[in-house]
Design a protein around this motif. Structure first.
Motif, short mmCIF file in Angstrom:
data_model
loop_
_atom_site.label_atom_id
_atom_site.label_comp_id
_atom_site.label_asym_id
_atom_site.label_seq_id
_atom_site.Cartn_x
_atom_site.Cartn_y
_atom_site.Cartn_z
N PHE A 101 1.00 -1.28 -0.11
CA PHE A 101 -0.09 -0.10 0.15
C PHE A 101 0.78 1.28 0.08
N ASN A 102 0.78 1.99 -1.08
CA ASN A 102 1.72 3.39 -1.28
C ASN A 102 3.04 2.95 -1.17
N ILE A 117 -8.56 2.03 5.82
CA ILE A 117 -9.28 2.75 6.60
C ILE A 117 -8.64 3.71 7.51
N LYS A 118 -7.45 3.45 8.01
CA LYS A 118 -6.81 4.44 8.73
C LYS A 118 -6.32 5.72 7.95
N LEU A 119 -6.04 5.54 6.57
CA LEU A 119 -5.65 6.50 5.96
C LEU A 119 -6.80 7.48 5.58
N TYR A 120 -8.00 6.87 5.45
CA TYR A 120 -9.23 7.38 4.89
C TYR A 120 -9.62 8.33 6.37
N GLN A 121 -9.38 7.66 7.44
CA GLN A 121 -9.87 8.58 8.53
C GLN A 121 -8.94 9.80 8.70
N GLU A 122 -7.79 9.55 8.49
CA GLU A 122 -6.61 10.69 8.58
C GLU A 122 -7.03 11.87 7.70
N HIS A 123 -7.28 11.37 6.33
CA HIS A 123 -7.67 12.46 5.41
C HIS A 123 -8.90 13.04 5.42
N HIS A 124 -9.95 12.24 5.77
CA HIS A 124 -11.31 12.86 5.54
C HIS A 124 -11.84 12.89 6.86
N ASN A 183 -10.29 -8.25 10.58
CA ASN A 183 -9.26 -8.78 9.96
C ASN A 183 -9.62 -10.07 9.30
N GLN A 184 -11.11 -10.40 9.26
CA GLN A 184 -11.72 -11.56 8.66
C GLN A 184 -11.99 -11.30 7.29
N TRP A 185 -10.85 -11.46 6.18
CA TRP A 185 -10.96 -11.08 4.91
C TRP A 185 -10.56 -12.23 4.04
N SER A 186 -11.56 -12.37 3.12
CA SER A 186 -11.47 -13.61 1.96
C SER A 186 -11.10 -12.72 0.79
N ILE A 187 -10.44 -13.48 -0.24
CA ILE A 187 -10.00 -13.01 -1.40
C ILE A 187 -10.98 -12.29 -2.43
N ASN A 188 -12.26 -12.92 -2.17
CA ASN A 188 -13.38 -12.16 -2.93
C ASN A 188 -13.89 -11.01 -2.48
N LYS A 189 -13.48 -10.44 -1.54
CA LYS A 189 -13.82 -9.24 -1.02
C LYS A 189 -12.64 -8.21 -1.36
N MET A 190 -11.78 -8.59 -1.78
CA MET A 190 -10.65 -7.50 -1.82
C MET A 190 -10.59 -6.38 -3.10
N ASP A 191 -11.09 -6.93 -4.36
CA ASP A 191 -11.46 -5.94 -5.20
C ASP A 191 -12.15 -4.87 -4.81
N GLU A 192 -13.00 -5.08 -3.97
CA GLU A 192 -14.15 -3.58 -3.71
C GLU A 192 -13.08 -2.58 -2.94
N ILE A 193 -12.48 -2.95 -1.99
CA ILE A 193 -11.58 -2.01 -1.15
C ILE A 193 -10.49 -1.61 -1.98
N ILE A 194 -9.88 -2.31 -2.84
CA ILE A 194 -8.78 -1.93 -3.53
C ILE A 194 -9.32 -0.90 -4.65
N PHE A 196 -11.67 1.03 -4.19
CA PHE A 196 -12.15 2.19 -3.48
C PHE A 196 -10.74 2.92 -3.15
N ALA A 197 -9.68 2.09 -2.83
CA ALA A 197 -8.14 2.79 -2.38
C ALA A 197 -7.83 3.71 -3.51
N ARG A 198 -7.92 2.87 -4.79
CA ARG A 198 -7.55 3.62 -6.01
C ARG A 198 -8.19 4.74 -6.37
N SER A 199 -9.39 4.60 -6.08
CA SER A 199 -10.58 5.62 -6.43
C SER A 199 -10.01 7.17 -5.60
N ASN A 200 -9.32 6.81 -4.59
CA ASN A 200 -8.77 8.13 -3.69
C ASN A 200 -7.25 8.44 -4.05
N GLY A 201 -7.00 7.82 -4.98
CA GLY A 201 -5.52 8.19 -5.67
C GLY A 201 -4.33 7.61 -5.00
#
Length: 212
Positions: A101-102, A117-124, A183-194, A196-201
């Motif tokens: 990440f970054n 989520i931590k970076l989103y909290q810090e920025h927004h 911390n309960q994440w499966s591979i099929n949930k990662m595209d959405e959060i990725i 989201f992160a990329r949409s924030n630059g």
């Protein structure tokens, strides 16, 4: 600390399980398989109880298996060390994908989500309700992607470990509410959060281990 003190400490099943999870994650991040980890019970925690001091011939045989495991060539994974500050980082053990990440060192799925989520909290700087609306309801993530500390306190310890609940991992919203990230994440949930992160630059790199 005396050896007997260590043995008594390891009689605590919660501590032993945390140590085992951390050791398992270390091996998985270095490319070993789930089958490799099955011999952990035979050689890593022989000091768990006092009666294990005398190792029989069977366990000596398993110790030889450990030597073979140590000599096995590591699979191709990112050479950067994997950062983790919580033994809860070991989840979805069949998937060894790591994420940078970054430009930071590669981490597991759960730790990536926590960093985003931590970076989103810090920025927004959203309130907890705003953060909950976004991460628990608007995005296609988990029902409890984040949870406030008062609700987390009502959970049993085993369920609390499904979140990054240590003091250094807790986030604080604009209105002063402390909250934890799942911390309960499966591979099929990662595209959405990725996405989201990329949409924030923000930059997310995916490292998938090579298969033999």
């Amino acid at each position: 600390m005396a050896k007997d003190d260590i043995i008594n400490l390891l009689d605590n099943s919660n501590i032993t399980n945390d140590l085992k999870e951390a050791y398992s994650f270390m091996l998985l991040s270095r490319g070993y398989s789930i089958d490799d980890l099955k011999i952990l019970d035979d050689y890593v925690f022989l000091v768990r109880k006092k009666e294990y001091r005398e190792i029989d011939n069977t366990k000596e045989t398993n110790a030889a298996n450990l030597d073979n495991l140590r000599k096995r060539k590591q699979r191709s994974l990112p050479k950067n060390p994997v950062c983790f500050t919580s033994t809860s980082d070991v989840y979805c053990k069949r998937d060894h994908t790591l994420y940078s990440f970054n430009g930071n060192e590669p981490v597991t799925k759960g730790r990536l989500v926590w960093m985003i989520i931590k970076l989103y909290q810090e920025h927004h700087n959203p309130t907890f309700e705003e953060a909950s609306q976004l991460f628990n309801r608007e995005l296609n993530l988990l029902k409890n992607t984040i949870i406030d500390d008062s609700s987390l306190a009502t959970f049993k310890p085993g369920k609390q470990k499904r979140f990054y609940y240590h003091e250094s991992d807790m986030l604080i919203s604009k209105d002063g509410i402390r909250y934890a990230v799942s911390n309960q994440w499966s591979i099929n949930k990662m595209d959405e959060i990725i996405s989201f992160a990329r949409s924030n630059g923000w930059k997310v790199e995916v490292f998938k281990p090579e298969t033999k």
